[in-house]
Scaffold this motif. Structure first.
Motif, short mmCIF file in Angstrom:
data_model
loop_
_atom_site.label_atom_id
_atom_site.label_comp_id
_atom_site.label_asym_id
_atom_site.label_seq_id
_atom_site.Cartn_x
_atom_site.Cartn_y
_atom_site.Cartn_z
N PHE A 113 0.88 -1.17 0.00
CA PHE A 113 0.00 0.00 0.00
C PHE A 113 0.91 1.22 0.00
O PHE A 113 1.36 1.68 1.04
N GLU A 114 1.22 1.72 -1.20
CA GLU A 114 2.17 2.82 -1.34
C GLU A 114 1.50 4.17 -1.11
O GLU A 114 0.29 4.32 -1.32
N ASP A 115 2.32 5.15 -0.73
CA ASP A 115 1.84 6.51 -0.58
C ASP A 115 2.15 7.35 -1.82
O ASP A 115 2.38 8.55 -1.74
N THR A 116 2.17 6.69 -2.98
CA THR A 116 2.34 7.38 -4.25
C THR A 116 0.97 7.78 -4.80
O THR A 116 -0.03 7.72 -4.08
N ASP A 117 0.92 8.18 -6.08
CA ASP A 117 -0.33 8.72 -6.62
C ASP A 117 -1.51 7.76 -6.47
O ASP A 117 -2.61 8.18 -6.06
N ILE A 118 -1.30 6.47 -6.77
CA ILE A 118 -2.40 5.51 -6.66
C ILE A 118 -2.85 5.39 -5.21
O ILE A 118 -4.05 5.38 -4.92
N GLY A 119 -1.91 5.29 -4.29
CA GLY A 119 -2.26 5.20 -2.88
C GLY A 119 -2.98 6.43 -2.38
O GLY A 119 -3.92 6.34 -1.57
N LYS A 120 -2.56 7.58 -2.85
CA LYS A 120 -3.21 8.82 -2.42
C LYS A 120 -4.64 8.92 -2.97
O LYS A 120 -5.54 9.42 -2.28
N LYS A 121 -4.83 8.45 -4.20
CA LYS A 121 -6.19 8.42 -4.75
C LYS A 121 -7.08 7.48 -3.94
O LYS A 121 -8.24 7.80 -3.64
N MET A 122 -6.52 6.33 -3.58
CA MET A 122 -7.28 5.38 -2.76
C MET A 122 -7.63 6.03 -1.41
O MET A 122 -8.76 5.91 -0.92
N ARG A 123 -6.66 6.70 -0.81
CA ARG A 123 -6.91 7.36 0.48
C ARG A 123 -8.04 8.38 0.36
O ARG A 123 -8.92 8.45 1.24
N THR A 124 -8.03 9.17 -0.71
CA THR A 124 -9.08 10.18 -0.89
C THR A 124 -10.46 9.54 -0.96
O THR A 124 -11.41 10.01 -0.31
N HIS A 125 -10.58 8.46 -1.72
CA HIS A 125 -11.88 7.78 -1.84
C HIS A 125 -12.31 7.16 -0.51
O HIS A 125 -13.49 7.22 -0.14
N VAL A 202 -3.10 -7.32 -8.27
CA VAL A 202 -2.76 -5.90 -8.32
C VAL A 202 -2.65 -5.31 -6.92
O VAL A 202 -3.63 -5.27 -6.16
N ASN A 203 -1.45 -4.85 -6.57
CA ASN A 203 -1.23 -4.12 -5.32
C ASN A 203 -1.60 -2.65 -5.50
O ASN A 203 -1.76 -2.16 -6.62
N ILE A 204 -1.68 -1.94 -4.40
CA ILE A 204 -1.90 -0.49 -4.45
C ILE A 204 -0.52 0.14 -4.62
O ILE A 204 0.16 0.49 -3.65
N SER A 205 -0.11 0.27 -5.87
CA SER A 205 1.27 0.62 -6.19
C SER A 205 1.35 1.41 -7.48
O SER A 205 0.54 1.21 -8.40
N SER A 206 2.37 2.25 -7.59
CA SER A 206 2.55 3.09 -8.77
C SER A 206 2.95 2.29 -10.00
O SER A 206 2.83 2.78 -11.13
N VAL A 207 3.41 1.03 -9.84
CA VAL A 207 3.80 0.24 -11.00
C VAL A 207 2.58 -0.12 -11.84
O VAL A 207 2.73 -0.62 -12.96
N TYR A 208 1.39 0.13 -11.33
CA TYR A 208 0.16 -0.16 -12.07
C TYR A 208 -0.50 1.10 -12.63
O TYR A 208 -1.67 1.07 -13.02
N SER A 209 0.24 2.20 -12.66
CA SER A 209 -0.37 3.44 -13.14
C SER A 209 -0.61 3.43 -14.64
O SER A 209 -1.38 4.24 -15.16
N ARG A 210 0.06 2.52 -15.36
CA ARG A 210 -0.15 2.39 -16.80
C ARG A 210 -0.43 0.93 -17.13
O ARG A 210 -0.10 0.03 -16.37
N GLY A 211 -1.02 0.72 -18.33
CA GLY A 211 -1.26 -0.63 -18.80
C GLY A 211 0.02 -1.24 -19.36
O GLY A 211 1.04 -0.57 -19.50
N SER A 212 -0.06 -2.52 -19.72
CA SER A 212 1.14 -3.22 -20.16
C SER A 212 1.14 -3.60 -21.64
O SER A 212 2.19 -3.94 -22.19
N PHE A 213 -0.01 -3.53 -22.31
CA PHE A 213 -0.07 -4.02 -23.68
C PHE A 213 0.15 -2.93 -24.72
O PHE A 213 0.60 -3.20 -25.82
N SER A 214 -0.15 -1.68 -24.38
CA SER A 214 -0.09 -0.61 -25.37
C SER A 214 1.33 -0.17 -25.61
O SER A 214 2.08 0.13 -24.68
N ARG A 215 1.73 -0.07 -26.88
CA ARG A 215 3.06 0.42 -27.23
C ARG A 215 3.20 1.89 -26.84
O ARG A 215 4.27 2.32 -26.40
#
Length: 464
Positions: A113-125, A202-215
Motif C-alpha cells: 500500500f504505497e503513498d504514491t499517486d495511486i495510494g493517495k487516490k485510494m486514500r481520498t476515496h 494488483v497491489n496499491i502501487s505506482s507500477v500499475y499506473s499504466r497498462g502493459s499491452f499498449s506500445r
C-alpha cells in the motif's frame, strides 16, 4: 532482516503456422465432415455436430472438475458474476467506481500500500466514504508496505479509518512484533458492502499506473524499451454470494491479528440454506479460497493440483513466480505426457533473480515431457492465473512457489464455467503472442553461469 518478496503472482491458435521446409508443400486446411445416420452431413450440419460435441466435452470436463473440488471438501456458490480486469488502470477505475457506490462498508487488504499517486487516490476515496459514516478498514502487510511512511497511515487513522498492520515489523499500537517474520499477508482484496469483491494480483502501487499491452504506454517514459509500461497483471470483480464469503475471511484475519476496533456486524449464515449445486452444465460456480500461512496454507495448492491431475484437454498457466515443488512438477509433466496441451507463460525478467533462476531450473524436465514454455521479456509479468480445460479458471494472489503455498496468507477465486474460461484462454493467447518460445534446443545452449545460478536458486527456494 530477511528480504521478502512482493510475490505473490476463446482459445487462439498456438501461434503462426510453421513455414514450409524447402521441397515441402504445406497442405491447406481440410474441412471436417461428420457422418450421421443419414450418411455424410453437409458443411453446416457438420459444423453444428462438432460444436455440440465440443460443448458436451466441456460439460464432462465441468462435471469432472466440480467432482474433484467436492472431493476436496470445497463448497462453491452459484449466482455470481465475474468480470476480468486487465492491468492497473482498468482495475483501479473499477475499484474507485465501486467505492463511490458503497453504502455500508469498504474493506481493503493489500500486501503493498504505497503513498504514491495511486495510494493517495485510494486514500481520498476511502476518507470520503468514512466521512459519510461508512465502516472503512484497511489491512496492510508490515513488510510489503515497509517503504510507506507511517505518516500516510496516520492520516487515514486521523480520518476515522480503522488501519491494521499485519505482522508488524516493530510495535504497532501495543502489539509486539511476531517472531515469524516469514509469515506475510500477500492478499489483494477489496470488499464493498456484502456483495462486491475484487481479487487478483494488483497491489496499491505506482507500477500499475499504466497498462502493459499498449506500445504508446510503453514508450511514454522510456522510448521503445518498454520499461515505462505498467506491470502486466490480472484482477477480477465479483458480485454475488462469494463476496460475503470473502468478507467473513477478512473478518477472520482482522481478529487473528488482534486489530481491535468496533464489531463487524456481518450477516449471519443461513443455517437452512442448501448446498449450491450446478443447474445447467455451463452454470457459473465460484469458490473463494483464503489460505493462511499459520493455518491451512495448502488449500489453494490442493485445488490447483487437483485441477491439473483432472485435466482432459488443456492446461494454460500464466505465473509471475514459478518454483513448483516436486509433486506439482510431476503433475505438469504427467499431464503433458498423457496428451494434455500444457503451456506456461512465465516471466523472462524478475525483481528477484534467484526466484527466476530457481524456476528456470525446472525447464529441462518440463520441456522433455512436452510442456510448452513461453517467456515475456517485454513487460514485468505479475499475473497469477490459470485456465484448465476451458472451464476451470483461477485469479488471485498465489504464485506457484513455496512462499505462496507455505508462508503467506493468500486469496484466490476458482471459477467453473465456459464463459469465463473462454475469456481466460483469450487472454492467455494474448500473453503468449507477446512472449518468446523456449525451445529445448535453445535452452540446452545456456551458459555455465546461468546453470550455476539455477542451482543456487534451488538451494534457497524454500525461503525465496
Amino acid at each position: 532482516m530477511i528480504v521478502l518478496l512482493s510475490i505473490l503472482t476463446g482459445c487462439a491458435s498456438l501461434g503462426a503456422e510453421p513455414a514450409a521446409e524447402p521441397g515441402h508443400v504445406v497442405a491447406p486446411p481440410v474441412a471436417v465432415v461428420v457422418e450421421g445416420r443419414q450418411g455424410l452431413q453437409d458443411e453446416a450440419r457438420s459444423r453444428q455436430a462438432i460444436e455440440q460435441a465440443e460443448a458436451e466435452g466441456r460439460s464432462r470436463a465441468f462435471k469432472a472438475h466440480l467432482a474433484r473440488l467436492t472431493a476436496l471438501g470445497e463448497t462453491l456458490s452459484s449466482n455470481n458474476s465475474v468480470d476480468l480486469l486487465i492491468d492497473g488502470p482498468a482495475t483501479f477505475d473499477a475499484m474507485f467506481d465501486a467505492i463511490k457506490g458503497a453504502e455500508h462498508r469498504v474493506f481493503v487488504e493489500s500486501y503493498i500500500f504505497e503513498d504514491t499517486d495511486i495510494g493517495k487516490k485510494m486514500r481520498t476515496h476511502l476518507l470520503a466514504k468514512k466521512a459519510q459514516g461508512l465502516d472503512v478498514r484497511i489491512i496492510y502487510d508490515g513488510v510489503g508496505a515497509l517503504t510507506t511512511s507511517g505518516r500516510f497511515f496516520d492520516s487515514l487513522r486521523e480520518g476515522g479509518i480503522e488501519v491494521c498492520e499485519f505482522n508488524p515489523v516493530g510495535v504497532d499500537e501495543g502489539r509486539a512484533a511476531p517472531l515469524d517474520v516469514n509469515h506475510r499477508d500477500h492478499r489483494k482484496l477489496l470488499l464493498i458492502d456484502d456483495k462486491i469483491a475484487f481479487v487478483g494480483g494488483v497491489n496499491i502501487s505506482s507500477v500499475y499506473s499504466r497498462g502493459s499491452f499498449s506500445r504508446d504506454e510503453a514508450a511514454s517514459d522510456e522510448g521503445e524499451s518498454g520499461e515505462g509500461a505498467g506491470w502486466r497483471d490480472t484482477h477480477a470483480r465479483l458480485s454475488g454470494p462469494v463476496a460475503l464469503e470473502l468478507l467473513r475471511g477478512y473478518e477472520d484475519t482482522w481478529h487473528r491479528q488482534a486489530c481491535g476496533g468496533p464489531p463487524f456486524d456481518l450477516p449471519e449464515r443461513d443455517a437452512g440454506q442448501a448446498e449450491p449445486t450446478p443447474g445447467e452444465p455451463d452454470d457459473r460456480l465460484v469458490l473463494a479460497i483464503l489460505s493462511q500461512g499459520d493455518g491451512d496454507s495448502g488449500r489453494f495448492y490442493r485445488a490447483l493440483l487437483g485441477a491439473i491431475e483432472t485435466a482432459r484437454s488443456s492446461i494454460h498457466i500464466t505465473m509471475a513466480y514459478f518454483v513448483p515443488n516436486p509433486t506439482m512438477l510431476d503433475a505438469l509433466k504427467a499431464a503433458a505426457r498423457r496428451g494434455v496441451d500444457t503451456q506456461l507463460v512465465l516471466p523472462g525478467k524478475s525483481d528477484s533473480l534467484l526466484v527466476l533462476r530457481a524456476g528456470q531450473a525446472r525447464y529441462d524436465d518440463l520441456l522433455d515431457a512436452g510442456v510448452k514454455i513461453f517467456e515475456r521479456h517485454d513487460r514485468f509479468l505479475h499475473a497469477k492465473t490459470a485456465v484448465i480445460d476451458g472451464v476451470w479458471s483461477t485469479v488471485g494472489s498465489s504464485n506457484l512457489d513455496w512462499r505462496s503455498f507455505l508462508h503467506n496468507d493468500e486469496v484466490n477465486v476458482v471459477i467453473l464455467g465456459r464463459e469465463v474460461g473462454q475469456q481466460m484462454d483469450t487472454l492467455f493467447a494474448k500473453d503468449r503472442e507477446a512472449a518468446e518460445r523456449v525451445t529445448p534446443e535453445a535452452w540446452s545452449d545456456r551458459g555455465l553461469g546461468r546453470r550455476v545460478m539455477e542451482m543456487v536458486g534451488q538451494v534457497w527456494q524454500y525461503w525465496l
